[in-house]
Design a protein around this motif. Structure first.
Motif, short mmCIF file in Angstrom:
data_model
loop_
_atom_site.label_atom_id
_atom_site.label_comp_id
_atom_site.label_asym_id
_atom_site.label_seq_id
_atom_site.Cartn_x
_atom_site.Cartn_y
_atom_site.Cartn_z
N LYS A 28 51.42 28.70 48.17
CA LYS A 28 51.70 30.12 48.36
C LYS A 28 51.75 30.88 47.04
O LYS A 28 52.08 32.07 47.01
N THR A 29 51.42 30.20 45.94
CA THR A 29 51.46 30.84 44.63
C THR A 29 50.36 31.89 44.52
O THR A 29 49.20 31.62 44.86
N ALA A 30 50.71 33.07 44.06
CA ALA A 30 49.71 34.12 43.89
C ALA A 30 48.75 33.75 42.77
O ALA A 30 49.17 33.25 41.72
N VAL A 31 47.47 33.96 43.00
CA VAL A 31 46.47 33.65 41.98
C VAL A 31 46.35 34.82 41.02
O VAL A 31 46.76 35.94 41.32
N LYS A 32 45.76 34.58 39.86
CA LYS A 32 45.55 35.62 38.86
C LYS A 32 44.06 35.95 38.81
O LYS A 32 43.24 35.10 38.50
N SER A 33 43.72 37.20 39.12
CA SER A 33 42.29 37.53 39.16
C SER A 33 41.98 38.94 38.70
O SER A 33 40.84 39.37 38.76
N THR A 34 42.96 39.68 38.25
CA THR A 34 42.78 41.09 37.85
C THR A 34 42.06 41.90 38.92
O THR A 34 41.26 42.78 38.62
N GLY A 35 42.34 41.57 40.19
CA GLY A 35 41.78 42.35 41.29
C GLY A 35 40.40 41.94 41.74
O GLY A 35 39.88 42.48 42.72
N GLN A 36 39.77 40.99 41.05
CA GLN A 36 38.40 40.62 41.40
C GLN A 36 38.31 39.93 42.76
O GLN A 36 37.37 40.15 43.52
N ILE A 37 39.28 39.09 43.07
CA ILE A 37 39.26 38.40 44.36
C ILE A 37 39.44 39.41 45.49
O ILE A 37 38.78 39.32 46.53
N GLY A 38 40.30 40.38 45.29
CA GLY A 38 40.49 41.42 46.31
C GLY A 38 39.21 42.19 46.57
O GLY A 38 38.88 42.52 47.71
N ALA A 39 38.45 42.46 45.51
CA ALA A 39 37.17 43.16 45.67
C ALA A 39 36.20 42.30 46.46
O ALA A 39 35.43 42.81 47.29
N ASP A 40 36.24 40.98 46.24
CA ASP A 40 35.39 40.07 47.03
C ASP A 40 35.80 40.09 48.50
O ASP A 40 34.95 40.11 49.39
N PHE A 41 37.11 40.06 48.75
CA PHE A 41 37.60 40.11 50.13
C PHE A 41 37.05 41.36 50.83
O PHE A 41 36.57 41.29 51.97
N ARG A 42 37.14 42.51 50.16
CA ARG A 42 36.69 43.76 50.75
C ARG A 42 35.18 43.74 51.04
O ARG A 42 34.74 44.13 52.12
N ALA A 43 34.40 43.24 50.08
CA ALA A 43 32.95 43.20 50.26
C ALA A 43 32.56 42.26 51.40
O ALA A 43 31.69 42.59 52.22
N LEU A 44 33.21 41.11 51.48
CA LEU A 44 32.92 40.16 52.56
C LEU A 44 33.30 40.74 53.91
O LEU A 44 32.56 40.61 54.89
N ARG A 45 34.46 41.37 53.96
CA ARG A 45 34.92 41.97 55.22
C ARG A 45 33.94 43.04 55.70
O ARG A 45 33.56 43.08 56.88
N ARG A 46 33.54 43.90 54.80
CA ARG A 46 32.62 44.98 55.17
C ARG A 46 31.26 44.43 55.58
O ARG A 46 30.60 44.99 56.47
N ALA A 47 30.83 43.34 54.93
CA ALA A 47 29.54 42.75 55.28
C ALA A 47 29.53 42.26 56.72
O ALA A 47 28.50 42.29 57.39
N ARG A 71 42.69 46.43 47.00
CA ARG A 71 42.73 47.47 45.97
C ARG A 71 43.22 46.95 44.63
O ARG A 71 43.30 47.70 43.66
N GLY A 72 43.52 45.65 44.57
CA GLY A 72 43.96 45.06 43.31
C GLY A 72 45.40 45.31 42.97
O GLY A 72 45.84 45.03 41.85
N VAL A 73 46.17 45.82 43.93
CA VAL A 73 47.60 46.09 43.71
C VAL A 73 48.40 44.79 43.80
O VAL A 73 49.36 44.59 43.06
N SER A 74 47.99 43.91 44.72
CA SER A 74 48.63 42.60 44.88
C SER A 74 47.57 41.51 44.78
O SER A 74 46.37 41.78 44.94
#
Length: 214
Positions: A28-47, A71-74
């Motif tokens: 359950k440890t939060a990963v460190k990605s400077t928001g890049q993983i969140g952007a991937d989540f959004r792109a995959l979801r929209r696809a 949005r890279g907030v969390s």
């Protein structure tokens, strides 16, 4: 192309994904990605044409949490990344292999920085040539092993084109069979498609898909 050549519009077995993720140690440890993983989540979801609530339900998370991640907030936990990777048939490593954040990374992908989208366990190795998963189309570098065969014909709501860099590949479009060799290219849109490498060496292709399906 999808790693396991699933129809991008077909329903996802959330139970199967949950079983696969449950077999791995929970993290359950939060990963460190400077928001890049969140952007991937959004792109995959929209696809896939999924809403925030649809993906949040599959992750057993709240819509608010997913919105913050996109949005890279969390940052998501490793367990969340594993679940999304399973949902989209991507290796977990895909989300941790971004190019260094430089001015050119928005436009250029260096050969050594390509993001792997599959391994060779199914006879197809794919890597992303586009700088990211956003945009109107995606470009994929695909290597088909000798004897590799599409598990089942697929239909996608996309327009796709490709170019054979090396080797040969048999492409079947609506029961019409085409033998493609080095230098040949193709395009199709909405038809039923399958493929097989009947050649004597791996087939290397550039595959363009619009809109993205990953």
């Amino acid at each position: 192309m999808l790693v396991d050549i699933k129809n991008a519009a077909s329903p996802v077995s959330v139970a199967k994904v949950a079983d696969e993720v449950a077999q791995k140690p929970s993290d359950k440890t939060a990963v460190k990605s400077t928001g890049q993983i969140g952007a991937d989540f959004r792109a995959l979801r929209r696809a896939r044409g999924w809403t925030l609530s649809e993906l949040a339900e599959k992750l057993d998370r709240s819509v608010g949490w997913l919105s913050q991640v996109e949005r890279g907030v969390s940052e998501p936990a490793l367990d969340d990344v594993r679940t999304v990777a399973a949902l989209f048939s991507l290796p977990v490593s895909f989300f941790f292999s971004h190019s260094p954040d430089t001015p050119e990374s928005l436009y250029v992908v260096r050969a050594e920085s390509r993001r792997a989208m599959s391994d060779d366990s199914k006879g197809l190795v794919e890597s992303l040539l586009s700088p990211d998963l956003g945009g109107a189309f995606e470009i994929v570098h695909s290597v088909f092993a000798v004897g590799a065969k599409c598990p089942q014909p697929f239909v996608r709501p996309t327009e796709e084109a490709g170019y054979v860099i090396d080797g040969s590949l048999t492409l079947i479009i609506d029961d019409k069979e085409f033998a493609l060799n080095t230098g040949d290219s193709f395009r199709f849109a909405g038809e039923t498609v399958s493929w097989i490498n009947q050649g004597t060496k791996p087939a290397v292709l550039i595959w363009v898909i619009a809109p993205p399906v990953y």
